[in-house]
Design a protein around this motif. Structure first.
Motif, PDB file in Angstrom:
ATOM      1  N   LEU A   1       0.849  -1.181   0.000  1.00 34.42           N
ATOM      2  CA  LEU A   1       0.000   0.000   0.000  1.00 34.42           C
ATOM      3  C   LEU A   1       0.889   1.235   0.000  1.00 34.42           C
ATOM      4  CD1 LEU A   1      -2.651   1.642   0.501  1.00 34.42           C
ATOM      5  CD2 LEU A   1      -2.224   1.275   2.955  1.00 34.42           C
ATOM      6  N   VAL A   2       0.666   2.140  -0.926  1.00 33.25           N
ATOM      7  CA  VAL A   2       1.313   3.452  -0.915  1.00 33.25           C
ATOM      8  C   VAL A   2       0.187   4.481  -0.878  1.00 33.25           C
ATOM      9  CG1 VAL A   2       2.873   5.049  -2.073  1.00 33.25           C
ATOM     10  CG2 VAL A   2       3.321   2.594  -2.177  1.00 33.25           C
ATOM     11  N   ASP A   3      -0.095   4.966   0.318  1.00 35.11           N
ATOM     12  CA  ASP A   3      -1.183   5.904   0.551  1.00 35.11           C
ATOM     13  C   ASP A   3      -0.573   7.278   0.777  1.00 35.11           C
ATOM     14  OD1 ASP A   3      -3.279   7.461   1.483  1.00 35.11           O
ATOM     15  OD2 ASP A   3      -4.155   5.871   2.714  1.00 35.11           O
ATOM     16  N   VAL A   4      -0.697   8.146  -0.216  1.00 37.61           N
ATOM     17  CA  VAL A   4      -0.119   9.483  -0.134  1.00 37.61           C
ATOM     18  C   VAL A   4      -1.254  10.481   0.069  1.00 37.61           C
ATOM     19  CG1 VAL A   4       1.373  11.194  -1.211  1.00 37.61           C
ATOM     20  CG2 VAL A   4       1.703   8.758  -1.723  1.00 37.61           C
ATOM     21  N   GLY A   5      -1.274  11.096   1.223  1.00 35.17           N
ATOM     22  CA  GLY A   5      -2.327  12.044   1.535  1.00 35.17           C
ATOM     23  C   GLY A   5      -1.845  13.473   1.457  1.00 35.17           C
ATOM     24  N   SER A   6      -2.529  14.346   2.148  1.00 34.95           N
ATOM     25  CA  SER A   6      -2.160  15.758   2.142  1.00 34.95           C
ATOM     26  C   SER A   6      -0.922  16.024   2.980  1.00 34.95           C
ATOM     27  CB  SER A   6      -3.323  16.602   2.675  1.00 34.95           C
ATOM     28  OG  SER A   6      -3.568  16.307   4.044  1.00 34.95           O
ATOM     29  N   THR A   7      -0.647  15.134   3.950  1.00 36.05           N
ATOM     30  CA  THR A   7       0.386  15.398   4.944  1.00 36.05           C
ATOM     31  C   THR A   7       1.452  14.318   5.007  1.00 36.05           C
ATOM     32  OG1 THR A   7      -1.359  16.454   6.261  1.00 36.05           O
ATOM     33  CG2 THR A   7       0.740  16.037   7.362  1.00 36.05           C
ATOM     34  N   THR A   8       1.066  13.059   4.816  1.00 38.28           N
ATOM     35  CA  THR A   8       1.996  11.945   4.986  1.00 38.28           C
ATOM     36  C   THR A   8       1.834  10.917   3.881  1.00 38.28           C
ATOM     37  OG1 THR A   8       0.444  10.696   6.360  1.00 38.28           O
ATOM     38  CG2 THR A   8       1.984  12.154   7.520  1.00 38.28           C
ATOM     39  N   ALA A   9       2.798  10.006   3.843  1.00 38.09           N
ATOM     40  CA  ALA A   9       2.722   8.847   2.951  1.00 38.09           C
ATOM     41  C   ALA A   9       2.930   7.591   3.778  1.00 38.09           C
ATOM     42  CB  ALA A   9       3.780   8.932   1.852  1.00 38.09           C
ATOM     43  N   ASP A  10       2.021   6.623   3.625  1.00 41.55           N
ATOM     44  CA  ASP A  10       2.132   5.316   4.277  1.00 41.55           C
ATOM     45  C   ASP A  10       2.609   4.301   3.250  1.00 41.55           C
ATOM     46  OD1 ASP A  10       1.055   5.920   6.926  1.00 41.55           O
ATOM     47  OD2 ASP A  10      -0.839   6.235   5.880  1.00 41.55           O
ATOM     48  N   ILE A  11       3.577   3.482   3.634  1.00 45.94           N
ATOM     49  CA  ILE A  11       4.115   2.448   2.753  1.00 45.94           C
ATOM     50  C   ILE A  11       4.068   1.144   3.537  1.00 45.94           C
ATOM     51  CG2 ILE A  11       6.124   1.706   1.419  1.00 45.94           C
ATOM     52  CD1 ILE A  11       6.856   4.794   1.455  1.00 45.94           C
ATOM     53  N   VAL A  12       3.071   0.300   3.211  1.00 46.34           N
ATOM     54  CA  VAL A  12       2.750  -0.838   4.065  1.00 46.34           C
ATOM     55  C   VAL A  12       2.709  -2.122   3.240  1.00 46.34           C
ATOM     56  CG1 VAL A  12       1.188  -1.715   5.833  1.00 46.34           C
ATOM     57  CG2 VAL A  12       1.268   0.753   5.356  1.00 46.34           C
ATOM     58  N   PRO A  13       3.615  -3.064   3.497  1.00 46.89           N
ATOM     59  CA  PRO A  13       3.599  -4.323   2.745  1.00 46.89           C
ATOM     60  C   PRO A  13       2.632  -5.339   3.347  1.00 46.89           C
ATOM     61  CG  PRO A  13       5.475  -4.296   4.223  1.00 46.89           C
ATOM     62  CD  PRO A  13       4.762  -2.981   4.417  1.00 46.89           C
ATOM     63  N   PHE A  14       2.088  -6.195   2.492  1.00 44.99           N
ATOM     64  CA  PHE A  14       1.262  -7.301   2.961  1.00 44.99           C
ATOM     65  C   PHE A  14       1.494  -8.491   2.039  1.00 44.99           C
ATOM     66  CE2 PHE A  14      -1.176  -4.158   0.588  1.00 44.99           C
ATOM     67  CZ  PHE A  14      -1.712  -4.891  -0.468  1.00 44.99           C
ATOM     68  N   ALA A  15       1.429  -9.675   2.619  1.00 43.31           N
ATOM     69  CA  ALA A  15       1.670 -10.905   1.855  1.00 43.31           C
ATOM     70  C   ALA A  15       0.994 -12.065   2.574  1.00 43.31           C
ATOM     71  CB  ALA A  15       3.163 -11.174   1.706  1.00 43.31           C
ATOM     72  N   GLY A  16       0.584 -13.062   1.813  1.00 41.86           N
ATOM     73  CA  GLY A  16      -0.063 -14.222   2.411  1.00 41.86           C
ATOM     74  C   GLY A  16      -1.325 -13.880   3.158  1.00 41.86           C
ATOM     75  N   GLY A  17      -1.978 -12.776   2.782  1.00 42.15           N
ATOM     76  CA  GLY A  17      -3.225 -12.397   3.418  1.00 42.15           C
ATOM     77  C   GLY A  17      -3.087 -11.617   4.704  1.00 42.15           C
ATOM     78  N   VAL A  18      -1.853 -11.263   5.097  1.00 45.65           N
ATOM     79  CA  VAL A  18      -1.651 -10.543   6.355  1.00 45.65           C
ATOM     80  C   VAL A  18      -0.736  -9.345   6.134  1.00 45.65           C
ATOM     81  CG1 VAL A  18      -2.008 -12.573   7.803  1.00 45.65           C
ATOM     82  CG2 VAL A  18       0.298 -11.986   7.041  1.00 45.65           C
ATOM     83  N   VAL A  19      -0.855  -8.377   7.015  1.00 49.10           N
ATOM     84  CA  VAL A  19       0.017  -7.208   7.000  1.00 49.10           C
ATOM     85  C   VAL A  19       1.371  -7.602   7.581  1.00 49.10           C
ATOM     86  CG1 VAL A  19       0.327  -4.856   7.852  1.00 49.10           C
ATOM     87  CG2 VAL A  19      -1.964  -5.671   7.249  1.00 49.10           C
ATOM     88  N   ILE A  20       2.456  -7.240   6.886  1.00 46.71           N
ATOM     89  CA  ILE A  20       3.795  -7.628   7.347  1.00 46.71           C
ATOM     90  C   ILE A  20       4.652  -6.392   7.620  1.00 46.71           C
ATOM     91  CG2 ILE A  20       3.793  -9.921   6.312  1.00 46.71           C
ATOM     92  CD1 ILE A  20       5.405  -8.747   3.957  1.00 46.71           C
ATOM     93  N   ALA A  21       4.015  -5.340   8.104  1.00 50.27           N
ATOM     94  CA  ALA A  21       4.747  -4.127   8.464  1.00 50.27           C
ATOM     95  C   ALA A  21       5.711  -4.415   9.615  1.00 50.27           C
ATOM     96  CB  ALA A  21       3.766  -3.041   8.863  1.00 50.27           C
ATOM     97  N   HIS A  22       6.855  -3.741   9.604  1.00 51.21           N
ATOM     98  CA  HIS A  22       7.822  -3.884  10.692  1.00 51.21           C
ATOM     99  C   HIS A  22       7.534  -2.926  11.840  1.00 51.21           C
ATOM    100  CE1 HIS A  22      11.276  -5.968   8.248  1.00 51.21           C
ATOM    101  NE2 HIS A  22      10.105  -6.543   8.095  1.00 51.21           N
ATOM    102  N   GLY A  23       6.920  -1.776  11.550  1.00 50.60           N
ATOM    103  CA  GLY A  23       6.616  -0.803  12.584  1.00 50.60           C
ATOM    104  C   GLY A  23       5.169  -0.898  13.019  1.00 50.60           C
TER     105      GLY A  23
END
Length: 341
Positions: free
Chosen positions: A133-155
């Motif tokens: 996911l690369v969600d770029v809004g008015s203020t921030t950008a979120d970069i969030v990986p997911f695989a195998g049906g689950v979120v695999i973010a480190h933070g």
């Protein structure tokens, strides 16, 4: 009582609402400005501006970060209390991996409730296949990986996500220009931009022609007009220059360079995430937010597939853009609907 499900994303600068009806069909999605740092009355006004439709509410938030609150715990507590009062006692709050919880539990588990909207969007997309996911809004950008049906973010927290390159404080409207680069090319040399809030990324992307309608809902840095000329005047002020018929072209060139700097920053963060050992092997970048044109540009730069989140979240093409703009609100509504069976 309405059987609609309302998804709310309560930010520090905007309030986003999504409404699902029937078997989880998106019927509406919208954004309204909400200058929460000015007080909780701003939240009340923003809720009223959405029309406050009837339905069971599910909430995610980032607004606890604004400096109205002494810390995140008190921010979550104040927002939970106010939202339960305004939206109804059966309002539930998204707590990440813990799912949906009531107001009393949300106070105790504030760390999981705080700034979890990124996870809601990624979790709602995870069934689509491996991706980022690369969600770029008015203020921030979120970069969030997911695989195998689950979120695999480190933070998990804002601090942890920034350290992991999963949260980049760069958006397409509200970011001060001085935060984009330590120096910029101008008039044959390199100039450190003034450390003043003279211009924002809305001015940059307005001049490049990339800023979507409705992406810039707050006053300009100088409270002035939102025209190409006014944006050029603000941008040139960052390097100590004035707008004249001769310098308009220089302002546009400066905007083009700054837009590239913004793209490079988001692309570098996405590259870092994709370089991990546990990163998806053949990912698709899912673009969301009012600045998702940057997400699409990142996908082109990194030579990976791109898909607009609106194509996933909205069956009605007329709602596609709005659903991508309001992705966390739509996601939290979808996740709550799924949790109810």
């Amino acid at each position: 009582m309405s059987d609609a499900i309302l998804g709310w994303d309560v930010g520090g600068a905007h309030l986003k609402l999504a409404r699902l009806v029937g078997a989880g069909r998106l019927a509406d999605a919208r954004i309204v400005p909400c200058q929460l740092w000015r007080g909780l009355d701003e939240l009340d006004a923003a809720i009223a501006a959405t029309g406050a439709p009837a339905g069971r509410s599910a909430v995610t938030m980032t607004g606890e970060l604004v400096d109205l609150f002494a810390d995140r715990a008190s921010g979550v507590a104040a927002l939970v209390e106010r939202l339960e009062k305004k939206l109804g006692p059966d309002t539930v709050f998204y707590a990440g991996a813990a799912g949906f919880i009531g107001a009393v539990e949300a106070l105790a588990r504030w760390r999981e409730v705080a700034s979890a909207n990124w996870r809601a969007t990624a979790e709602a997309l995870a069934s689509e296949g491996d991706g980022v996911l690369v969600d770029v809004g008015s203020t921030t950008a979120d970069i969030v990986p997911f695989a195998g049906g689950v979120v695999i973010a480190h933070g998990a927290t804002d601090a942890g996500r920034m350290a992991a390159e999963e949260l980049v404080y760069l958006g397409v409207a509200r970011t001060p220009v001085m935060a984009l680069a330590p120096r910029v090319p101008f008039a044959g040399g390199w100039i450190a931009p003034m450390a003043e809030h003279f211009a924002t990324t809305a001015d940059v992307f307005r001049l490049t022609g990339d800023l979507p309608d409705g992406a810039d809902l707050h006053p300009a840095a100088d409270g002035g007009d939102k025209t190409a000329e006014a944006s050029a005047r603000r941008l040139l002020r960052m390097v100590g220059a004035d707008l004249t018929p001769e310098t308009m072209a220089s302002g546009r060139r400066l905007a083009t360079w700054l837009a590239e700097a913004a793209l490079r920053r988001v692309a570098d963060a996405a590259s870092a995430v994709l370089s991990r050992a546990d990163a998806p092997g053949d990912p698709t970048i899912y673009g969301a937010g009012v600045g998702r044109f940057l997400a699409a540009a990142v996908a082109r730069r990194l030579s990976v597939m791109y898909r607009d989140v609106g194509d996933v979240f909205a069956s009605d093409p007329a709602l596609s853009a709005a659903s991508a703009d309001c992705a966390p609100a739509v996601a939290v509504a979808r996740l709550f609907a799924a949790s109810r069976g």
